[in-house]
Design an enzyme around this catalytic site. Structure first.
Site, PDB file in Angstrom:
ATOM      1  N   VAL A   1       4.422  -5.542  -4.748  1.00 52.11           N
ATOM      2  CA  VAL A   1       5.485  -5.557  -3.737  1.00 52.11           C
ATOM      3  C   VAL A   1       5.430  -6.910  -3.024  1.00 52.11           C
ATOM      4  O   VAL A   1       4.360  -7.367  -2.622  1.00 52.11           O
ATOM      5  CB  VAL A   1       5.311  -4.393  -2.731  1.00 52.11           C
ATOM      6  CG1 VAL A   1       6.382  -4.450  -1.652  1.00 52.11           C
ATOM      7  CG2 VAL A   1       5.372  -3.060  -3.469  1.00 52.11           C
TER       8      VAL A   1
ATOM      9  N   SER B   1      -0.009  -8.828   1.316  1.00 54.51           N
ATOM     10  CA  SER B   1      -1.464  -8.757   1.339  1.00 54.51           C
ATOM     11  C   SER B   1      -1.913  -8.603   2.792  1.00 54.51           C
ATOM     12  O   SER B   1      -1.290  -9.174   3.697  1.00 54.51           O
ATOM     13  CB  SER B   1      -2.046 -10.056   0.767  1.00 54.51           C
ATOM     14  OG  SER B   1      -3.412 -10.170   1.111  1.00 54.51           O
TER      15      SER B   1
ATOM     16  N   HIS C   1       0.839  -1.204   0.000  1.00 55.34           N
ATOM     17  CA  HIS C   1       0.000   0.000   0.000  1.00 55.34           C
ATOM     18  C   HIS C   1       0.881   1.265   0.000  1.00 55.34           C
ATOM     19  O   HIS C   1       0.599   2.221  -0.730  1.00 55.34           O
ATOM     20  CB  HIS C   1      -0.881   0.050   1.258  1.00 55.34           C
ATOM     21  CG  HIS C   1      -1.891  -1.059   1.364  1.00 55.34           C
ATOM     22  ND1 HIS C   1      -1.843  -2.012   2.350  1.00 55.34           N
ATOM     23  CD2 HIS C   1      -2.981  -1.350   0.615  1.00 55.34           C
ATOM     24  CE1 HIS C   1      -2.884  -2.841   2.220  1.00 55.34           C
ATOM     25  NE2 HIS C   1      -3.577  -2.470   1.168  1.00 55.34           N
TER      26      HIS C   1
HETATM   27  P1  AMP Z   1      -6.676  -3.550  -0.490  1.00 58.17           P
HETATM   28  O1  AMP Z   1      -6.473  -2.799   0.788  1.00 58.17           O
HETATM   29  O2  AMP Z   1      -6.341  -5.004  -0.423  1.00 58.17           O
HETATM   30  O3  AMP Z   1      -8.045  -3.279  -1.102  1.00 58.17           O
HETATM   31  O4  AMP Z   1      -5.635  -2.944  -1.513  1.00 58.17           O
HETATM   32  C1  AMP Z   1      -5.605  -1.577  -1.796  1.00 58.17           C
HETATM   33  C2  AMP Z   1      -4.718  -1.345  -2.973  1.00 58.17           C
HETATM   34  O5  AMP Z   1      -3.396  -1.797  -2.674  1.00 58.17           O
HETATM   35  C3  AMP Z   1      -5.174  -2.116  -4.216  1.00 58.17           C
HETATM   36  O6  AMP Z   1      -5.014  -1.285  -5.357  1.00 58.17           O
HETATM   37  C4  AMP Z   1      -4.215  -3.290  -4.240  1.00 58.17           C
HETATM   38  O7  AMP Z   1      -4.016  -3.812  -5.535  1.00 58.17           O
HETATM   39  C5  AMP Z   1      -2.947  -2.657  -3.707  1.00 58.17           C
HETATM   40  N1  AMP Z   1      -2.043  -3.680  -3.184  1.00 58.17           N
HETATM   41  C6  AMP Z   1      -2.338  -4.658  -2.294  1.00 58.17           C
HETATM   42  N2  AMP Z   1      -1.278  -5.451  -2.096  1.00 58.17           N
HETATM   43  C7  AMP Z   1      -0.285  -4.984  -2.886  1.00 58.17           C
HETATM   44  C8  AMP Z   1       1.066  -5.390  -3.151  1.00 58.17           C
HETATM   45  N3  AMP Z   1       1.606  -6.444  -2.555  1.00 58.17           N
HETATM   46  N4  AMP Z   1       1.796  -4.663  -4.027  1.00 58.17           N
HETATM   47  C9  AMP Z   1       1.243  -3.581  -4.643  1.00 58.17           C
HETATM   48  N5  AMP Z   1      -0.002  -3.150  -4.442  1.00 58.17           N
HETATM   49  C10 AMP Z   1      -0.769  -3.842  -3.577  1.00 58.17           C
END
Ligand code: AMP
Length: 271
Positions: free
Chosen positions: A178, A187, A37
Protein backbone atom coordinates in the site's frame (compact mmCIF):
# COMPACT_ATOMS: atom_id res chain seq x y z
CA UNK A 1 -12.16 -6.13 19.98
CA UNK A 2 -10.72 -8.09 22.86
CA UNK A 3 -7.28 -7.06 24.18
CA UNK A 4 -5.07 -9.96 25.28
CA UNK A 5 -1.73 -9.51 27.00
CA UNK A 6 -0.92 -13.03 28.19
CA UNK A 7 -0.30 -16.15 26.13
CA UNK A 8 -2.60 -18.11 28.50
CA UNK A 9 -5.52 -15.69 27.84
CA UNK A 10 -4.77 -15.79 24.13
CA UNK A 11 -4.92 -19.61 24.16
CA UNK A 12 -8.31 -19.57 25.91
CA UNK A 13 -9.71 -17.09 23.40
CA UNK A 14 -8.34 -19.09 20.45
CA UNK A 15 -9.82 -22.30 21.87
CA UNK A 16 -13.26 -20.65 21.99
CA UNK A 17 -12.96 -19.51 18.36
CA UNK A 18 -11.93 -23.00 17.23
CA UNK A 19 -14.78 -24.65 19.17
CA UNK A 20 -17.14 -22.27 17.34
CA UNK A 21 -15.67 -23.61 14.08
CA UNK A 22 -13.87 -20.38 13.19
CA UNK A 23 -10.67 -20.30 11.14
CA UNK A 24 -7.97 -17.99 12.53
CA UNK A 25 -6.28 -15.23 10.48
CA UNK A 26 -3.18 -13.65 11.98
CA UNK A 27 -1.57 -10.25 11.23
CA UNK A 28 1.69 -9.75 13.18
CA UNK A 29 2.92 -6.13 13.44
CA UNK A 30 5.19 -3.84 15.41
CA UNK A 31 2.47 -1.19 15.77
CA UNK A 32 2.52 2.47 14.64
CA UNK A 33 -0.21 1.23 12.34
CA UNK A 34 -1.07 2.73 8.96
CA UNK A 35 -3.27 1.86 5.98
CA UNK A 36 -0.74 -0.82 4.89
CA UNK A 37 -1.28 -2.74 8.11
CA UNK A 38 -5.04 -2.23 7.94
CA UNK A 39 -5.09 -3.66 4.39
CA UNK A 40 -3.73 -6.91 5.91
CA UNK A 41 -6.57 -6.90 8.46
CA UNK A 42 -9.08 -6.38 5.62
CA UNK A 43 -7.60 -9.29 3.63
CA UNK A 44 -7.63 -11.49 6.74
CA UNK A 45 -11.30 -10.71 7.35
CA UNK A 46 -12.09 -11.89 3.82
CA UNK A 47 -10.14 -15.15 4.25
CA UNK A 48 -10.65 -16.14 7.88
CA UNK A 49 -13.57 -16.16 10.33
CA UNK A 50 -11.63 -14.58 13.20
CA UNK A 51 -8.81 -12.07 12.81
CA UNK A 52 -6.12 -11.49 15.42
CA UNK A 53 -3.46 -8.81 15.18
CA UNK A 54 -0.35 -8.67 17.35
CA UNK A 55 1.66 -5.59 18.26
CA UNK A 56 5.12 -6.30 19.62
CA UNK A 57 8.25 -4.29 18.91
CA UNK A 58 10.67 -7.19 18.80
CA UNK A 59 14.07 -6.20 20.25
CA UNK A 60 15.92 -9.16 18.69
CA UNK A 61 15.36 -8.09 15.07
CA UNK A 62 16.93 -4.62 15.37
CA UNK A 63 20.54 -4.71 14.26
CA UNK A 64 20.76 -0.98 15.10
CA UNK A 65 19.92 -0.22 18.79
CA UNK A 66 19.10 3.43 17.91
CA UNK A 67 16.47 2.25 15.44
CA UNK A 68 14.89 0.17 18.24
CA UNK A 69 14.93 3.04 20.75
CA UNK A 70 13.36 5.43 18.23
CA UNK A 71 10.77 2.99 16.85
CA UNK A 72 7.44 4.90 16.91
CA UNK A 73 4.81 3.81 19.45
CA UNK A 74 1.21 4.99 18.94
CA UNK A 75 -0.72 2.32 20.81
CA UNK A 76 -3.94 4.26 21.51
CA UNK A 77 -4.34 5.25 17.87
CA UNK A 78 -3.46 1.66 16.85
CA UNK A 79 -6.25 0.26 19.03
CA UNK A 80 -8.77 2.69 17.48
CA UNK A 81 -7.67 1.79 13.92
CA UNK A 82 -7.90 -1.94 14.65
CA UNK A 83 -11.36 -1.57 16.21
CA UNK A 84 -12.59 0.47 13.23
CA UNK A 85 -11.25 -2.24 10.89
CA UNK A 86 -13.28 -4.89 12.73
CA UNK A 87 -10.33 -6.82 14.20
CA UNK A 88 -11.53 -9.51 16.62
CA UNK A 89 -8.54 -9.58 18.98
CA UNK A 90 -5.31 -7.73 19.66
CA UNK A 91 -2.41 -9.60 21.26
CA UNK A 92 -0.24 -7.02 23.04
CA UNK A 93 2.38 -8.89 25.04
CA UNK A 94 5.17 -7.53 27.24
CA UNK A 95 8.70 -8.61 26.35
CA UNK A 96 8.82 -11.17 29.21
CA UNK A 97 5.71 -12.88 27.83
CA UNK A 98 7.46 -13.56 24.52
CA UNK A 99 10.97 -14.13 25.89
CA UNK A 100 10.48 -15.51 29.44
CA UNK A 101 14.13 -16.55 29.53
CA UNK A 102 15.44 -13.28 28.13
CA UNK A 103 16.85 -12.46 24.70
CA UNK A 104 20.41 -13.76 25.16
CA UNK A 105 21.58 -16.99 23.51
CA UNK A 106 18.40 -17.59 21.51
CA UNK A 107 18.09 -20.38 18.92
CA UNK A 108 19.44 -19.97 15.36
CA UNK A 109 17.77 -20.81 12.05
CA UNK A 110 19.25 -22.12 8.83
CA UNK A 111 17.97 -19.63 6.27
CA UNK A 112 20.49 -20.49 3.56
CA UNK A 113 21.25 -17.74 1.03
CA UNK A 114 18.42 -15.54 2.33
CA UNK A 115 20.68 -14.51 5.15
CA UNK A 116 23.56 -13.38 2.96
CA UNK A 117 21.58 -11.58 0.24
CA UNK A 118 20.18 -8.00 0.34
CA UNK A 119 18.53 -7.38 3.74
CA UNK A 120 20.37 -10.43 5.08
CA UNK A 121 23.72 -8.90 4.13
CA UNK A 122 22.99 -5.34 5.21
CA UNK A 123 21.18 -6.16 8.46
CA UNK A 124 23.21 -8.96 10.08
CA UNK A 125 21.10 -10.96 12.52
CA UNK A 126 17.85 -9.24 11.49
CA UNK A 127 16.19 -12.33 10.02
CA UNK A 128 17.31 -14.48 12.95
CA UNK A 129 15.41 -12.03 15.18
CA UNK A 130 12.40 -12.11 12.87
CA UNK A 131 12.35 -15.93 13.07
CA UNK A 132 12.83 -15.92 16.85
CA UNK A 133 9.80 -13.71 17.42
CA UNK A 134 7.67 -15.28 14.69
CA UNK A 135 8.29 -18.80 16.02
CA UNK A 136 6.98 -17.72 19.42
CA UNK A 137 4.00 -15.85 17.95
CA UNK A 138 3.13 -18.71 15.60
CA UNK A 139 3.36 -21.24 18.44
CA UNK A 140 1.03 -19.08 20.52
CA UNK A 141 -1.52 -18.37 17.76
CA UNK A 142 -1.26 -21.46 15.49
CA UNK A 143 -3.12 -19.53 12.75
CA UNK A 144 -4.79 -21.12 9.73
CA UNK A 145 -3.83 -18.06 7.68
CA UNK A 146 -0.93 -15.64 8.04
CA UNK A 147 -0.99 -12.23 6.33
CA UNK A 148 2.25 -10.38 5.60
CA UNK A 149 3.12 -7.45 3.34
CA UNK A 150 5.10 -7.80 0.13
CA UNK A 151 6.79 -4.54 1.04
CA UNK A 152 9.01 -6.82 3.12
CA UNK A 153 9.46 -9.19 0.19
CA UNK A 154 12.47 -11.05 1.58
CA UNK A 155 10.80 -11.31 5.00
CA UNK A 156 7.89 -13.16 3.34
CA UNK A 157 10.45 -15.61 1.94
CA UNK A 158 12.05 -16.04 5.35
CA UNK A 159 8.67 -16.74 6.95
CA UNK A 160 7.83 -19.27 4.25
CA UNK A 161 11.07 -21.03 5.20
CA UNK A 162 10.24 -20.78 8.93
CA UNK A 163 6.81 -22.37 8.35
CA UNK A 164 8.61 -25.26 6.61
CA UNK A 165 11.14 -25.58 9.44
CA UNK A 166 8.31 -25.57 12.02
CA UNK A 167 6.25 -27.94 9.83
CA UNK A 168 3.18 -25.76 10.32
CA UNK A 169 0.19 -26.06 7.97
CA UNK A 170 -0.41 -22.27 8.18
CA UNK A 171 -1.13 -20.69 4.78
CA UNK A 172 1.03 -17.61 4.12
CA UNK A 173 -0.68 -14.81 2.15
CA UNK A 174 1.81 -12.23 0.79
CA UNK A 175 -0.28 -9.03 0.42
CA UNK A 176 0.16 -6.07 -1.99
CA UNK A 177 2.17 -2.97 -1.03
CA UNK A 178 0.00 0.00 0.00
CA UNK A 179 1.44 3.35 -1.11
CA UNK A 180 0.91 7.05 -0.43
CA UNK A 181 -0.46 9.09 -3.35
CA UNK A 182 3.05 10.05 -4.44
CA UNK A 183 4.12 6.38 -4.53
CA UNK A 184 6.02 6.22 -1.21
CA UNK A 185 5.42 2.78 0.32
CA UNK A 186 3.65 3.22 3.65
CA UNK A 187 5.89 2.44 6.60
CA UNK A 188 5.85 3.13 10.34
CA UNK A 189 9.29 4.70 9.87
CA UNK A 190 7.86 7.34 7.50
CA UNK A 191 6.57 9.21 10.58
CA UNK A 192 10.17 9.95 11.50
CA UNK A 193 10.91 11.76 8.20
CA UNK A 194 11.38 15.54 8.31
CA UNK A 195 9.30 17.64 5.90
CA UNK A 196 12.23 17.85 3.49
CA UNK A 197 13.02 14.12 3.74
CA UNK A 198 9.35 13.28 3.20
CA UNK A 199 9.41 15.31 -0.04
CA UNK A 200 12.45 13.39 -1.27
CA UNK A 201 11.34 9.92 -0.11
CA UNK A 202 9.20 9.06 -3.22
CA UNK A 203 12.48 8.96 -5.23
CA UNK A 204 12.68 5.29 -4.16
CA UNK A 205 9.37 4.50 -5.88
CA UNK A 206 10.42 6.57 -8.90
CA UNK A 207 13.66 4.59 -9.04
CA UNK A 208 11.70 1.33 -9.20
CA UNK A 209 9.65 2.73 -12.10
CA UNK A 210 12.86 3.84 -13.85
CA UNK A 211 14.32 0.32 -13.44
CA UNK A 212 11.13 -1.05 -14.95
CA UNK A 213 11.67 1.30 -17.89
CA UNK A 214 15.20 0.02 -18.47
CA UNK A 215 17.47 2.23 -16.37
CA UNK A 216 20.70 0.55 -15.27
CA UNK A 217 21.47 -0.08 -11.61
CA UNK A 218 24.35 2.47 -11.77
CA UNK A 219 22.10 5.21 -13.15
CA UNK A 220 19.44 4.42 -10.52
CA UNK A 221 21.99 4.59 -7.67
CA UNK A 222 23.20 8.01 -8.97
CA UNK A 223 19.61 9.25 -9.15
CA UNK A 224 19.01 8.23 -5.52
CA UNK A 225 22.29 9.77 -4.38
CA UNK A 226 21.48 13.03 -6.17
CA UNK A 227 18.23 13.05 -4.16
CA UNK A 228 20.17 12.83 -0.90
CA UNK A 229 19.98 9.06 -0.28
CA UNK A 230 22.75 6.79 0.97
CA UNK A 231 22.13 3.55 -0.90
CA UNK A 232 22.48 0.11 0.72
CA UNK A 233 21.49 -1.72 -2.45
CA UNK A 234 19.63 -1.46 -5.74
CA UNK A 235 19.12 -4.98 -7.08
CA UNK A 236 17.36 -6.61 -10.01
CA UNK A 237 16.88 -10.21 -8.99
CA UNK A 238 15.23 -13.55 -9.57
CA UNK A 239 11.89 -13.35 -7.67
CA UNK A 240 12.31 -16.90 -6.31
CA UNK A 241 15.98 -16.95 -5.26
CA UNK A 242 16.72 -13.20 -4.96
CA UNK A 243 20.03 -13.82 -6.74
CA UNK A 244 20.96 -10.84 -8.99
CA UNK A 245 20.17 -11.39 -12.66
CA UNK A 246 20.61 -9.41 -15.91
CA UNK A 247 18.10 -6.58 -16.35
CA UNK A 248 16.43 -8.06 -19.45
CA UNK A 249 15.59 -11.47 -17.85
CA UNK A 250 11.93 -11.99 -16.87
CA UNK A 251 10.33 -12.57 -14.40
CA UNK A 252 12.32 -10.23 -12.26
CA UNK A 253 11.99 -8.11 -9.15
CA UNK A 254 13.68 -4.80 -8.38
CA UNK A 255 14.52 -4.17 -4.72
CA UNK A 256 15.92 -1.06 -3.07
CA UNK A 257 17.13 -0.16 0.42
CA UNK A 258 18.43 3.32 1.12
CA UNK A 259 18.88 5.76 3.97
CA UNK A 260 17.58 9.29 3.99
CA UNK A 261 19.22 10.90 7.00
CA UNK A 262 19.12 8.16 9.64
CA UNK A 263 15.89 6.60 8.34
CA UNK A 264 16.27 3.43 6.30
CA UNK A 265 13.55 2.80 3.72
CA UNK A 266 12.95 -0.32 1.61
CA UNK A 267 10.69 -0.98 -1.37
CA UNK A 268 10.37 -3.36 -4.31
CA UNK A 269 8.47 -3.88 -7.57
CA UNK A 270 8.06 -6.82 -9.95
CA UNK A 271 9.48 -5.88 -13.37
P1 AMP B 1 5.74 -3.98 10.66
O1 AMP B 1 4.82 -3.39 11.68
O2 AMP B 1 6.59 -2.98 9.94
O3 AMP B 1 6.54 -5.15 11.22
O4 AMP B 1 4.82 -4.60 9.54
C1 AMP B 1 3.84 -5.55 9.86
C2 AMP B 1 3.32 -6.14 8.59
O5 AMP B 1 2.74 -5.11 7.78
C3 AMP B 1 4.42 -6.79 7.75
O6 AMP B 1 3.91 -8.00 7.19
C4 AMP B 1 4.67 -5.75 6.68
O7 AMP B 1 5.18 -6.30 5.48
C5 AMP B 1 3.29 -5.18 6.47
N1 AMP B 1 3.36 -3.85 5.86
C6 AMP B 1 4.11 -2.80 6.27
N2 AMP B 1 3.97 -1.77 5.43
C7 AMP B 1 3.14 -2.17 4.45
C8 AMP B 1 2.62 -1.56 3.26
N3 AMP B 1 2.94 -0.32 2.92
N4 AMP B 1 1.77 -2.28 2.48
C9 AMP B 1 1.44 -3.55 2.83
N5 AMP B 1 1.89 -4.18 3.92
C10 AMP B 1 2.73 -3.50 4.73
Amino acid sequence: MILLKKVADLSRWLEKQRLAGKSIGFVPTMGALHAGHISLIDISKKNAKATICSIFVNPTQFNDPKDFQKYPITIEKDILLLEQAGTDALFLPEEAEIYPEGVKGLEKYDLGRLESLLEGAFRPGHFQGVCQVMRRLLEAVRPDHLFMGQKDYQQCMVIRRLLEIMELPTLLHPCPIVREEDGLAMSSRNMRLSEDQRKKAPAIYQSLLHLKNGWTIEKTVSFLESNGFRVDYVSVADPVTLEPQPAQVRPSIALIAAFIGEIRLIDNMPL
